[in-house]
Scaffold this active site. Structure first.
Site, PDB file in Angstrom:
ATOM      1  CG  HIS A   1       3.279   1.351   1.224  1.00  0.00           C
ATOM      2  ND1 HIS A   1       2.432   0.450   0.701  1.00  0.00           N
ATOM      3  CD2 HIS A   1       3.273   2.571   0.080  1.00  0.00           C
ATOM      4  CE1 HIS A   1       1.980   0.763  -0.265  1.00  0.00           C
ATOM      5  NE2 HIS A   1       2.475   1.730  -0.785  1.00  0.00           N
TER       6      HIS A   1
ATOM      7  CD  GLU B   1       2.799  -0.522   5.185  1.00  0.00           C
ATOM      8  OE1 GLU B   1       3.014  -1.718   4.266  1.00  0.00           O
ATOM      9  OE2 GLU B   1       1.931   0.155   4.911  1.00  0.00           O
TER      10      GLU B   1
ATOM     11  CB  THR C   1       3.660  -6.657   5.142  1.00  0.00           C
ATOM     12  OG1 THR C   1       3.086  -6.321   6.472  1.00  0.00           O
ATOM     13  CG2 THR C   1       2.906  -7.169   4.103  1.00  0.00           C
TER      14      THR C   1
ATOM     15  CG  HIS D   1      -0.508  -5.177  -2.205  1.00  0.00           C
ATOM     16  ND1 HIS D   1       0.027  -4.654  -1.166  1.00  0.00           N
ATOM     17  CD2 HIS D   1       0.130  -4.482  -3.269  1.00  0.00           C
ATOM     18  CE1 HIS D   1       1.155  -3.617  -1.521  1.00  0.00           C
ATOM     19  NE2 HIS D   1       0.914  -3.489  -2.940  1.00  0.00           N
TER      20      HIS D   1
ATOM     21  CD  GLU E   1      -1.142  -7.158   1.364  1.00  0.00           C
ATOM     22  OE1 GLU E   1      -1.803  -6.036   1.148  1.00  0.00           O
ATOM     23  OE2 GLU E   1       0.150  -7.280   1.804  1.00  0.00           O
TER      24      GLU E   1
ATOM     25  CD  GLU F   1      -0.521  -1.909   1.514  1.00  0.00           C
ATOM     26  OE1 GLU F   1      -1.003  -2.770   1.700  1.00  0.00           O
ATOM     27  OE2 GLU F   1       0.739  -1.430   1.755  1.00  0.00           O
TER      28      GLU F   1
ATOM     29  CG  ASP G   1       3.414  -1.575  -4.264  1.00  0.00           C
ATOM     30  OD1 ASP G   1       4.459  -1.094  -4.792  1.00  0.00           O
ATOM     31  OD2 ASP G   1       2.295  -1.759  -4.691  1.00  0.00           O
ATOM     32  CD  GLU G   2       2.900  -4.129   1.801  1.00  0.00           C
ATOM     33  OE1 GLU G   2       2.940  -3.201   2.425  1.00  0.00           O
ATOM     34  OE2 GLU G   2       1.855  -5.042   1.456  1.00  0.00           O
TER      35      GLU G   2
ATOM     36  CD1 TRP H   1       3.034  -1.871  -9.393  1.00  0.00           C
ATOM     37  CD2 TRP H   1       1.533  -3.382  -9.510  1.00  0.00           C
ATOM     38  NE1 TRP H   1       2.731  -2.267  -7.836  1.00  0.00           N
ATOM     39  CE2 TRP H   1       1.849  -3.276  -8.114  1.00  0.00           C
ATOM     40  CE3 TRP H   1       0.646  -4.231  -9.765  1.00  0.00           C
ATOM     41  CZ2 TRP H   1       1.109  -4.096  -7.097  1.00  0.00           C
ATOM     42  CZ3 TRP H   1       0.015  -5.290  -8.919  1.00  0.00           C
ATOM     43  CH2 TRP H   1       0.404  -5.259  -7.356  1.00  0.00           C
TER      44      TRP H   1
END
Length: 362
Positions: free
Chosen positions: A231, A195, A198, A145, A104, A142, A227-228, A61
């Site tokens: 991670h 992470e 976040t 973001h 970010e 990252e 995503d976070e 994405w």
């Protein structure tokens, strides 16, 4: 010749080239044992990089997937609809979103810090070892973001983008110190915690955006939170591997870090005028339930359960005491957080003017 004399001769005998090379390599590091441990599970890091991180290019994405396409003939209609939803977002939600975006956008600082963790560095910039591949892959994900949130705010037309950009530049210039001290163990504990924090923050902004009526922003923040979450799992799994190999060393580092506070990456945030900008932003976030003192305590509680510290065996007596100290902390933090939040709600939260939203209060 006695055994003692024989041992003495061995000790003073010339060392082989291989032994000398190993000693020189060890002497380069402040934490040679920690470096040896993390290098021992490099195959797992390669596997995690391939499984946890998304593919790049067309299969990943990208920010443009969630924004109006300005190359289309109907770009004006797309933008009008996009801005129409953005107008529904309340100022306090907008302030928290901007603070998250600024955090970010300070990504250069975070990659720099990853490269200070001994044994995890990328000395050439394109090194193909396990840790360098992970660092660059993590950074590339990252990076989307801040890009996406920045473009959302610009196209939404609700904030003073110059003041936001000034804040980003100030934060990158100021940097931040997470207390990792070049130690990979400390670095992994920090990232495991941060992470997750976040992820919680972005997830709660997604909830607020949906309540406010902006489906686009809700989708954007939910994607970033996802995503976070991946991670977070990766860094926590790195800690699993450390625990398997060096439980005493891990407990020692974890306990030492928790004697203080886990530092938030944007704590030196400023727009050049408001010296309390971060504190004011954090107050709004707490008032909205985006990220609170209770969340802090619950993250620690989660990590203790995730790594099963309570049932960890084979520890030294000293580590056992430190483990007990860690296991008592969540209840203490929750008690303090509840008392503090109840007091704030009883007295009422103060509103602050933010240059990000042209001096309006939140």
């Amino acid at each position: 010749m006695t055994p003692k004399e024989l041992e003495s001769m061995k000790a003073t005998a010339p060392k082989s080239k291989e032994e000398v090379t190993k000693e020189i390599a060890r002497s380069r590091y402040l934490y040679p044992k920690h470096v040896e441990v993390i290098r021992d599970f490099e195959p797992f890091v390669d596997e995690t990089t391939d499984k946890m991180l998304l593919e790049t290019g067309e299969n990943a994405w990208q920010p443009q997937d969630y924004l109006p396409d300005m190359t289309r003939e109907d770009w004006a209609e797309q933008l009008k609809e996009f801005r129409g939803q953005a107008e529904c977002v309340q100022d306090d939600t907008l302030v928290v979103l901007i603070g998250d975006m600024v955090t970010e956008e300070a990504l250069p600082t975070y990659q720099t810090l990853l490269n200070t963790f001994e044994g995890c560095d990328d000395p050439n910039g394109d090194t193909q070892n396990s840790w360098a591949r992970w660092s660059r892959g993590w950074t590339s994900e990252e990076n989307r973001h801040g890009d996406l949130l920045n473009k959302y705010l610009y196209l939404g037309g609700r904030c003073d983008m110059r003041k936001v950009e000034e804040t980003i530049q100030h934060l990158i210039t100021s940097g931040f110190n997470p207390g990792a001290e070049q130690d990979p163990y400390r670095g992994f504990v920090y990232t495991s915690f941060q992470e997750r924090a976040t992820k919680i923050s972005h997830g709660n902004v997604a909830r607020l955006a949906k309540q406010n009526g902006d489906a686009n922003l809700a989708k954007i923040c939910a994607m970033i939170a996802g995503d976070e979450g991946r991670h977070e799992k990766a860094y926590q799994s790195f800690c699993d591997k450390v625990i398997e190999r060096d439980p005493d060393g891990f407990i020692d580092v974890f306990a030492d870090m928790m004697k203080g506070q886990i530092v938030m990456p944007a704590e030196l945030m400023t727009d050049g005028n408001d010296p309390k900008l971060y504190d004011n932003f954090a107050t709004v976030a707490q008032k909205l339930g985006v990220y609170t003192a209770i969340d802090y305590a619950e993250i620690l509680e989660f990590l203790l359960q995730r790594w099963d510290l309570e049932n960890m065996t084979g520890l030294s007596a000293e580590s056992d005491e430190k483990r007990d100290f860690l296991c008592r902390l969540p209840a203490r933090y929750k008690k303090l957080a509840t008392r503090s939040m109840n007091k704030a709600e009883k007295e009422g939260y103060e509103s602050f003017p933010f240059s990000w939203i042209k001096g309006r209060t939140a």
